[in-house]
Structure formats: structure tokens, C-alpha cells
Design a protein around this motif. Structure first.
Motif, mmCIF file in Angstrom:
data_model
loop_
_atom_site.group_PDB
_atom_site.id
_atom_site.type_symbol
_atom_site.label_atom_id
_atom_site.label_comp_id
_atom_site.label_asym_id
_atom_site.label_seq_id
_atom_site.Cartn_x
_atom_site.Cartn_y
_atom_site.Cartn_z
ATOM 1 N N LEU A 19 -22.696 -50.288 10.442
ATOM 2 C CA LEU A 19 -23.856 -49.700 11.123
ATOM 3 C C LEU A 19 -23.567 -49.400 12.590
ATOM 4 C CD1 LEU A 19 -26.711 -51.905 9.597
ATOM 5 C CD2 LEU A 19 -26.091 -49.561 8.992
ATOM 6 N N ALA A 20 -22.690 -50.209 13.180
ATOM 7 C CA ALA A 20 -22.356 -50.003 14.596
ATOM 8 C C ALA A 20 -21.635 -48.671 14.811
ATOM 9 C CB ALA A 20 -21.491 -51.157 15.100
ATOM 10 N N ASP A 21 -21.133 -48.087 13.720
ATOM 11 C CA ASP A 21 -20.421 -46.810 13.830
ATOM 12 C C ASP A 21 -21.259 -45.628 13.359
ATOM 13 O OD1 ASP A 21 -18.124 -47.726 14.978
ATOM 14 O OD2 ASP A 21 -17.158 -48.200 13.069
ATOM 15 N N VAL A 22 -22.527 -45.877 12.991
ATOM 16 C CA VAL A 22 -23.392 -44.769 12.565
ATOM 17 C C VAL A 22 -24.137 -44.250 13.791
ATOM 18 C CG1 VAL A 22 -25.331 -44.060 11.110
ATOM 19 C CG2 VAL A 22 -23.682 -45.739 10.259
ATOM 20 N N PRO A 23 -23.836 -43.009 14.230
ATOM 21 C CA PRO A 23 -24.482 -42.514 15.447
ATOM 22 C C PRO A 23 -25.889 -42.003 15.175
ATOM 23 C CG PRO A 23 -23.000 -40.853 14.573
ATOM 24 C CD PRO A 23 -22.900 -42.039 13.654
ATOM 25 N N ASP A 24 -26.731 -42.035 16.222
ATOM 26 C CA ASP A 24 -28.021 -41.377 16.128
ATOM 27 C C ASP A 24 -27.742 -39.868 16.113
ATOM 28 O OD1 ASP A 24 -31.120 -41.436 16.626
ATOM 29 O OD2 ASP A 24 -30.313 -39.945 17.999
ATOM 30 N N PRO A 25 -28.372 -39.109 15.203
ATOM 31 C CA PRO A 25 -28.041 -37.683 15.091
ATOM 32 C C PRO A 25 -28.403 -36.867 16.330
ATOM 33 C CG PRO A 25 -29.882 -38.256 13.645
ATOM 34 C CD PRO A 25 -29.333 -39.538 14.179
ATOM 35 N N GLU A 26 -29.437 -37.294 17.071
ATOM 36 C CA GLU A 26 -29.843 -36.506 18.236
ATOM 37 C C GLU A 26 -29.177 -36.997 19.525
ATOM 38 O OE1 GLU A 26 -34.100 -36.626 17.944
ATOM 39 O OE2 GLU A 26 -34.164 -34.691 16.924
ATOM 40 N N ILE A 27 -28.834 -38.275 19.561
ATOM 41 C CA ILE A 27 -28.145 -38.833 20.729
ATOM 42 C C ILE A 27 -26.915 -39.572 20.217
ATOM 43 C CG2 ILE A 27 -28.433 -40.162 22.867
ATOM 44 C CD1 ILE A 27 -31.474 -40.168 22.243
ATOM 45 N N PRO A 28 -25.857 -38.812 19.866
ATOM 46 C CA PRO A 28 -24.709 -39.424 19.206
ATOM 47 C C PRO A 28 -23.962 -40.456 20.047
ATOM 48 C CG PRO A 28 -24.306 -37.085 19.692
ATOM 49 C CD PRO A 28 -25.732 -37.348 19.993
ATOM 50 N N ALA A 29 -24.331 -40.575 21.332
ATOM 51 C CA ALA A 29 -23.668 -41.574 22.176
ATOM 52 C C ALA A 29 -24.058 -42.998 21.776
ATOM 53 C CB ALA A 29 -24.013 -41.341 23.640
ATOM 54 N N VAL A 30 -25.188 -43.140 21.117
ATOM 55 C CA VAL A 30 -25.633 -44.483 20.717
ATOM 56 C C VAL A 30 -25.671 -44.596 19.193
ATOM 57 C CG1 VAL A 30 -26.981 -45.026 22.782
ATOM 58 C CG2 VAL A 30 -28.054 -43.768 20.918
ATOM 59 N N SER A 31 -25.466 -45.814 18.711
ATOM 60 C CA SER A 31 -25.497 -46.052 17.267
ATOM 61 C C SER A 31 -26.909 -46.472 16.853
ATOM 62 C CB SER A 31 -24.521 -47.168 16.893
ATOM 63 O OG SER A 31 -25.051 -48.420 17.278
#
Lengths: 167, 251
Positions: A19-31
Motif C-alpha cells: 500500500l505504501a507504493d500505491v500513489p494517489d491518482p491526483e497527487i501521485p507524490a503521496v501514497s
């Protein structure tokens, strides 16, 4: 016999790593972990369940996030792990981790202040420019590129920037 | 019948958000500034999220296999339970903001009260949605102040916008048929008890903006019973045309 199976610590660590490697689709800088969208891990009737919660009720990214998490788990061979969407307690920006806040700032988005439960934060908080750190800033628009952000501008370095709204 | 009244109550909650969202989206691409365009569209997006939850639950309560989309796109005007306020035309920007101020202020109070609903699903949805609506109410209050305390032109338009909508206020707080039973069970909120605080909040926005509360000589209602103004059908026609023409279409 044991009534409930013991919680598998190694499995939990593996899921967290995925899960720590799944990025937020709109703010890919954060997981999704950084954002606090992952609500928890539980064993229900022998089935390991990951609970996730939407940020805003109408957030168009919710479905994409669910699919990304599902894909990531499947690719890691964790296709026996179930996903569940929960509403309560409602997501708040206080659930964004300290690491997530730092990543937002580095990405150019001013992170939200703590204290989302306060009834009103109007006019109380100066938003720091994520680039130069100045508190000499002003709001340009109550909504920015997504529902969770407002548009601000720094009066010092003149850069416009997104501010993650306290929610 | 318990489930029927609950079904109607959930439809009313969902339909208010749905119809207002559709109205707000009429501004998409032609609002006065791009910031306002974004604001109105994003508020509509929040409302659509709430619709999914309320109408989704309504469909489950009804138990006839209708989901949120089915209810939104395949009901006729007389089956809609929204209040008359939200279906009124946008008018100019000030009139849109006047409607937004009245509705968001009412809705924030309602959802705050529904957080304590004995129906856990309703309580969870309300707790989630009230944070969004609180922000909408702030946005509307800001614009009411800015327009009311702006130029002579903006002041006049804001006052005119408000004056058009006073007649729709009473319906917001009317307790519908069967609803008192839900109130007694702690499922629905007692809206009559919210009126004083609502009036207080509206007055607190109007005073610094130099705006005045108008008289209501002819309050209108009926939306909760499916008796709508002539404005709802054309709105639905636009909103529903695609899913009705292609009922089996999938994304």
C-alpha cells in the motif's frame, strides 16, 4: 481450537509495504497510506480485509484508488485479501501522516493545518508558501484543481500554489 | 409503512442534492470567472457524492433492485421529493448565490442534527457530508457579503436574488407526511427545531452585507409530495435524456 485465528503480523507488514507504493491518482507524490485513506486491517470470519475510506463523497478518484489498491495487491500475490469501503469515522485531513505532509510540501502543495474538527478555521490560519515558506500569502480561489484543494498565491515569491484544505 | 416513509425521506435527502447539483452544473463553462466556475462545479461534485450515498441507501430500503443511477435517471418529475427551492432557475450569479446561501445553511443544520440519527447509515452519511456542506455555506456567505456590500449594482442584484427565494424557505422546515413518525423514532431530524438557528445564521450574514430579509406573503411548498414547479421537468429532460435513450449503456 482457537476461536479466532491469530493476526498474521508478517502478512500485515507485507500488505502495508504494498500500500505504501500505491500513489494517489491526483497527487501521485503521496501514497494512499500517507493520505490516511487506508482505515485498517482486520480479520473478519477468517478473511483478511483492508478497509478504505473516501476523502470527499464525490471524489472522482475514489474508484481509481480502489482499483489501484486491488491491482497492487493482486500483483503482489495477495488476491485473497478483501477490500471494504467504510464511511465512518469520516476521513479528515488530520489523518494525513507527517511524512505525507512533507511530501505534499515538497510537491508544491501547502499541507493542511491540524485541527480539522474545529468548527471553523476561517481567517485564522496563514497558509505558508510551499516554495519559499513565507506566510505572506492570499487565497485566490476557494476551490483549486480538485475539490480538496484551494488556490493560493504567495505575495513574497509571487508563485501561485495549491493549498490542501482543512477538512 | 415504515420502509415506505424511510424510502421517501431518503429520496428527499438525495433529490435535494441531485437537483441542486444539476442546476449548479448549468454554470459550468459560463460562470463569471474561472474561479467561480470551478467553485460551482466542485460544490456540485460534492453534492453528487452525497446523492450516491442517500439514493443508494434509498434503493436498498425499497428493496426492488433500484440503485442510485436508476432512481436518478428513471423517475418522472412527480416521483421526485426535492424541495422547490433547489429546482428554481439559476437567474443571475447573485440569485444562484442567494439560493446557495439558503440551502447550504439549512442543509448544514440538518446534517449536523442527522449525525445523531438512530439509523446508523444516515448518521454516517451525514457526518461525512456535513463537512462538505459547511464549506459550501461559507462560500455562499462570503459571496453574499461581497455582493451585498459591493457596488450598487451587485447589492441590488443580491437583494433581488434573495427576495425571489424567501417564499421557498418554509418548505425546508415543513415536516412531511409520515416524517413525524421517523422523528419520533430518532431516525429523522426534527426540522422545526432548526428554524430559529437557521434564521439567526441567515441574519448574521445579511447584516454586515447590508441586506434585508423580505416578507413572505405567499409561501410555496409541495415538492416533498411530488408537486413541483414547471421548472423541474425541463431540468430532468436534460439530465435524463442520455440514460433513457440508452438504458443499457455502460461506462
Amino acid at each position: 481450537m482457537d476461536a479466532a485465528p491469530p493476526f498474521d503480523g508478517a502478512l500485515a507488514a507485507r500488505i502495508e509495504q504494498v500500500l505504501a507504493d500505491v500513489p494517489d491518482p491526483e497527487i501521485p507524490a503521496v501514497s494512499v497510506l500517507d493520505l490516511g485513506i487506508v482505515r485498517g486491517l482486520a480479520v473478519e470470519n477468517g478473511q483478511t480485509v483492508v478497509s478504505i475510506t473516501p476523502t470527499y463523497t464525490g471524489c472522482p478518484a475514489t474508484l481509481v484508488i480502489e482499483r489501484s489498491i486491488r491491482n497492487a495487491l493482486d500483483q503482489a500475490g495477495l488476491n485473497n485479501i478483501a477490500l471494504k469501503r467504510v464511511l465512518s469515522p469520516p476521513w479528515s485531513t488530520d489523518m494525513i501522516s507527517d511524512a505525507g505532509r512533507e511530501k505534499l510540501r515538497a510537491y508544491g502543495i501547502s499541507p493542511p493545518p491540524f485541527g480539522a474538527d474545529a468548527r471553523s478555521l476561517r481567517g485564522n490560519d496563514a497558509v505558508a508558501c510551499p516554495r519559499c515558506g513565507s506566510l505572506h500569502t492570499h487565497e485566490v480561489s476557494r476551490f483549486g484543481s480538485t475539490p480538496c484543494k484551494a488556490l493560493w498565491q504567495c505575495d513574497n515569491c509571487k508563485e501561485p500554489f495549491d493549498s490542501f484544505k482543512c477538512h | 409503512m415504515m420502509s415506505k416513509t424511510l424510502f421517501n425521506y431518503l429520496q428527499a435527502l438525495g433529490d435535494d442534492s441531485l437537483i441542486l447539483a444539476q442546476r449548479l452544473c448549468e454554470w459550468s463553462g459560463k460562470a463569471p470567472t474561472i474561479e467561480v466556475d470551478l467553485t460551482l462545479s466542485n460544490i456540485a461534485l460534492d453534492l453528487i457524492g452525497q446523492v450516491q450515498l442517500f439514493l443508494g441507501y434509498a434503493g436498498e430500503v425499497e428493496g426492488e433492485g433500484r440503485d442510485a443511477d436508476r432512481l436518478a435517471y428513471h423517475r418522472a418529475a412527480e416521483a421526485f421529493r426535492n424541495c422547490l427551492l433547489v429546482e428554481q432557475p439559476n437567474g443571475d450569479f447573485a440569485q444562484t448565490m442567494a439560493r446557495q446561501l439558503l440551502f447550504s445553511t439549512y442543509c448544514e443544520l440538518l446534517f449536523d442534527a442527522l449525525c445523531a440519527s438512530s439509523d446508523q447509515r444516515i448518521a454516517e452519511i451525514a457526518a461525512k457530508a456535513v463537512k462538505e456542506v459547511r464549506y459550501h455555506a461559507e462560500v455562499a456567505a462570503d459571496w453574499t457579503l461581497r455582493l451585498g456590500d459591493g457596488t450598487e449594482e451587485s447589492h441590488t442584484r443580491m437583494q433581488d436574488g434573495l427576495d425571489w427565494f424567501w417564499r421557498f424557505e418554509d418548505e425546508l422546515f415543513a415536516v412531511g407526511e409520515g416524517e413525524s413518525g421517523l422523528v419520533a423514532q430518532g431516525i429523522a431530524a426534527d426540522k422545526t427545531g432548526l428554524r430559529a438557528e437557521y434564521d439567526h445564521r441567515i441574519d448574521a450574514v445579511l447584516a454586515p452585507a447590508g441586506l434585508e430579509r423580505g416578507e413572505t406573503s405567499w409561501p410555496l411548498g409541495g415538492g416533498r409530495d411530488g408537486k413541483h414547479s414547471e421548472h423541474l421537468s425541463p431540468l430532468l429532460a436534460e439530465m435524463q435524456v442520455l440514460p433513457r435513450a440508452h438504458p443499457d449503456a455502460r461506462w
